[in-house]
Design a protein around this motif. Structure first.
Motif, PDB file in Angstrom:
ATOM      1  N   ALA A 155       0.836  -1.207   0.000  1.00 57.07           N
ATOM      2  CA  ALA A 155       0.000   0.000   0.000  1.00 57.07           C
ATOM      3  C   ALA A 155       0.866   1.250   0.000  1.00 57.07           C
ATOM      4  O   ALA A 155       1.973   1.263   0.540  1.00 57.07           O
ATOM      5  N   THR A 156       0.339   2.298  -0.593  1.00 59.87           N
ATOM      6  CA  THR A 156       1.014   3.600  -0.604  1.00 59.87           C
ATOM      7  C   THR A 156       0.158   4.679   0.050  1.00 59.87           C
ATOM      8  O   THR A 156       0.659   5.766   0.334  1.00 59.87           O
ATOM      9  N   GLN A 157      -1.124   4.392   0.291  1.00 58.66           N
ATOM     10  CA  GLN A 157      -2.047   5.377   0.839  1.00 58.66           C
ATOM     11  C   GLN A 157      -2.841   4.773   1.999  1.00 58.66           C
ATOM     12  O   GLN A 157      -3.129   3.582   2.014  1.00 58.66           O
ATOM     13  N   ILE A 158      -3.186   5.626   2.951  1.00 58.66           N
ATOM     14  CA  ILE A 158      -4.075   5.224   4.036  1.00 58.66           C
ATOM     15  C   ILE A 158      -5.260   6.179   4.053  1.00 58.66           C
ATOM     16  O   ILE A 158      -5.096   7.393   3.912  1.00 58.66           O
ATOM     17  N   ASP A 159      -6.452   5.632   4.193  1.00 56.74           N
ATOM     18  CA  ASP A 159      -7.665   6.441   4.292  1.00 56.74           C
ATOM     19  C   ASP A 159      -7.879   6.768   5.769  1.00 56.74           C
ATOM     20  O   ASP A 159      -8.264   5.910   6.558  1.00 56.74           O
ATOM     21  N   CYS A 162     -11.623   6.230   6.971  1.00 55.09           N
ATOM     22  CA  CYS A 162     -12.051   4.837   7.078  1.00 55.09           C
ATOM     23  C   CYS A 162     -11.238   4.054   8.106  1.00 55.09           C
ATOM     24  O   CYS A 162     -11.580   2.918   8.434  1.00 55.09           O
ATOM     25  N   ALA A 163     -10.150   4.661   8.622  1.00 60.64           N
ATOM     26  CA  ALA A 163      -9.341   3.980   9.631  1.00 60.64           C
ATOM     27  C   ALA A 163     -10.160   3.647  10.869  1.00 60.64           C
ATOM     28  O   ALA A 163      -9.814   2.733  11.620  1.00 60.64           O
ATOM     29  N   TYR A 164     -11.264   4.381  11.089  1.00 56.84           N
ATOM     30  CA  TYR A 164     -12.089   4.151  12.272  1.00 56.84           C
ATOM     31  C   TYR A 164     -13.156   3.076  12.060  1.00 56.84           C
ATOM     32  O   TYR A 164     -13.788   2.639  13.006  1.00 56.84           O
ATOM     33  N   GLU A 165     -13.324   2.658  10.796  1.00 55.32           N
ATOM     34  CA  GLU A 165     -14.369   1.663  10.526  1.00 55.32           C
ATOM     35  C   GLU A 165     -13.876   0.459   9.740  1.00 55.32           C
ATOM     36  O   GLU A 165     -14.597  -0.521   9.606  1.00 55.32           O
ATOM     37  N   SER A 168      -8.413  -2.693   7.801  1.00 58.98           N
ATOM     38  CA  SER A 168      -7.214  -2.365   7.022  1.00 58.98           C
ATOM     39  C   SER A 168      -7.545  -1.243   6.033  1.00 58.98           C
ATOM     40  O   SER A 168      -7.990  -1.505   4.918  1.00 58.98           O
ATOM     41  N   PRO A 169      -7.315   0.010   6.404  1.00 55.71           N
ATOM     42  CA  PRO A 169      -7.649   1.142   5.536  1.00 55.71           C
ATOM     43  C   PRO A 169      -6.517   1.506   4.575  1.00 55.71           C
ATOM     44  O   PRO A 169      -6.317   2.670   4.248  1.00 55.71           O
ATOM     45  N   PHE A 170      -5.746   0.503   4.122  1.00 54.08           N
ATOM     46  CA  PHE A 170      -4.588   0.732   3.263  1.00 54.08           C
ATOM     47  C   PHE A 170      -4.905   0.364   1.819  1.00 54.08           C
ATOM     48  O   PHE A 170      -5.594  -0.627   1.553  1.00 54.08           O
ATOM     49  N   GLN A 177      -7.596   5.157  -5.720  1.00 57.02           N
ATOM     50  CA  GLN A 177      -8.459   5.966  -6.578  1.00 57.02           C
ATOM     51  C   GLN A 177      -9.857   5.360  -6.701  1.00 57.02           C
ATOM     52  O   GLN A 177     -10.857   6.072  -6.656  1.00 57.02           O
ATOM     53  N   GLU A 178      -9.917   4.062  -6.854  1.00 57.44           N
ATOM     54  CA  GLU A 178     -11.223   3.392  -6.900  1.00 57.44           C
ATOM     55  C   GLU A 178     -11.973   3.593  -5.580  1.00 57.44           C
ATOM     56  O   GLU A 178     -13.182   3.844  -5.573  1.00 57.44           O
ATOM     57  N   HIS A 179     -11.269   3.485  -4.485  1.00 56.66           N
ATOM     58  CA  HIS A 179     -11.886   3.597  -3.166  1.00 56.66           C
ATOM     59  C   HIS A 179     -12.492   4.982  -2.943  1.00 56.66           C
ATOM     60  O   HIS A 179     -13.630   5.097  -2.469  1.00 56.66           O
ATOM     61  N   ILE A 180     -11.749   6.026  -3.278  1.00 54.65           N
ATOM     62  CA  ILE A 180     -12.282   7.368  -3.029  1.00 54.65           C
ATOM     63  C   ILE A 180     -13.457   7.688  -3.953  1.00 54.65           C
ATOM     64  O   ILE A 180     -14.342   8.463  -3.586  1.00 54.65           O
ATOM     65  N   GLN A 181     -13.472   7.093  -5.128  1.00 57.85           N
ATOM     66  CA  GLN A 181     -14.629   7.281  -6.013  1.00 57.85           C
ATOM     67  C   GLN A 181     -15.870   6.635  -5.413  1.00 57.85           C
ATOM     68  O   GLN A 181     -16.958   7.220  -5.418  1.00 57.85           O
ATOM     69  N   GLN A 182     -15.695   5.431  -4.877  1.00 65.09           N
ATOM     70  CA  GLN A 182     -16.833   4.691  -4.331  1.00 65.09           C
ATOM     71  C   GLN A 182     -17.261   5.210  -2.952  1.00 65.09           C
ATOM     72  O   GLN A 182     -18.453   5.303  -2.661  1.00 65.09           O
ATOM     73  N   LYS A 183     -16.283   5.572  -2.134  1.00 65.65           N
ATOM     74  CA  LYS A 183     -16.574   5.893  -0.737  1.00 65.65           C
ATOM     75  C   LYS A 183     -16.718   7.389  -0.485  1.00 65.65           C
ATOM     76  O   LYS A 183     -17.488   7.802   0.388  1.00 65.65           O
ATOM     77  N   HIS A 184     -15.981   8.202  -1.244  1.00 67.19           N
ATOM     78  CA  HIS A 184     -15.921   9.628  -0.931  1.00 67.19           C
ATOM     79  C   HIS A 184     -16.226  10.527  -2.132  1.00 67.19           C
ATOM     80  O   HIS A 184     -15.817  11.693  -2.142  1.00 67.19           O
ATOM     81  N   ASP A 185     -16.902   9.981  -3.133  1.00 67.98           N
ATOM     82  CA  ASP A 185     -17.290  10.762  -4.314  1.00 67.98           C
ATOM     83  C   ASP A 185     -16.101  11.453  -4.976  1.00 67.98           C
ATOM     84  O   ASP A 185     -16.203  12.581  -5.480  1.00 67.98           O
TER      85      ASP A 185
END
Length: 216
Positions: A155-159, A162-165, A168-170, A177-185
């Motif tokens: 991993a190169t990024q940590i959210d 989402c670290a609180y829920e 593994s927020p890595f 990029q896929e994650h932020i599109q799906q989770k954070h618009d």
């Protein structure tokens, strides 16, 4: 590593001129164990707590110029000692290490009194030696490899949100990029880089400007 360094520093002294000086060997660890993060540092006994504070900021912590504090035997040592934070006594960080610690001393350090990163320090040993700088890094942990929660690649990024829920927020670059599109618009403000520091994912910390500013 501690046993190795006792022999190694004697065999490979720092290049320096002048008379030998009194040196402390200090282990620095993340106070919240278990943790993979640690540092072994050799510091002149004549160095101030403020210089140790600056080292910790430079290599592990500095993000937004937060306040910091050492606590040694119930006394807080701060840049602005007139401000107390619940301890009985507050003094200046200009105090020299030789005045406040000795071999075997265990003390704590806090950076940022909001999103606090707390460290534990222990004076492991003392010797006479040559050293130009007030402080030098002897050893540190290898950077941990955190697997991407999607593909398992490094991993190169940590959210940080989402670290609180998430367990593994890595994320690797692609899945971040896929994650932020799906989770954070598509808003990536909560993403921070994976770094070799106990302050990873906290506040706005993105790592030191120079990964090895205190190597001999």
């Amino acid at each position: 590593m501690t046993k190795h360094l006792v022999r190694c520093v004697e065999r490979h002294p720092a290049k320096a001129k002048g008379k030998p000086v009194r040196l402390f060997h200090i282990r620095v660890e993340d106070a919240y164990r278990p943790s993979p993060f640690w540092l072994d540092v050799e510091v002149r006994a004549s160095a101030s707590l403020r210089e140790l504070d600056q080292f910790l900021r430079d290599i592990w912590l500095e993000c937004c110029g937060h306040l910091s504090m050492f606590e040694i035997r119930g006394v807080s040592y701060e840049v602005y000692p007139d401000r107390t934070w619940g301890l009985a006594e507050s003094k200046s960080m200009q105090a020299k290490l030789s005045q406040v610690v000795q071999v075997g001393s265990v003390f704590t350090y806090e950076y940022d009194f909001g999103s606090t990163t707390e460290l534990k320090l222990k004076v492991l040993g003392e010797r006479e030696g040559y050293q130009n700088k007030n402080l030098r890094l002897l050893a540190r942990n290898e950077p941990p490899v955190w697997p991407c929660s999607v593909c398992g690649q490094p991993a190169t990024q940590i959210d940080t949100e989402c670290a609180y829920e998430m367990e593994s927020p890595f994320f690797c670059e692609a899945h971040a990029q896929e994650h932020i599109q799906q989770k954070h618009d598509g808003d990536d403000y909560m993403l921070l880089p994976v770094v070799n520091s106990p302050r990873m994912g906290v506040c706005g910390y993105e790592g030191p400007d120079d990964e090895t500013p205190y190597l001999p």
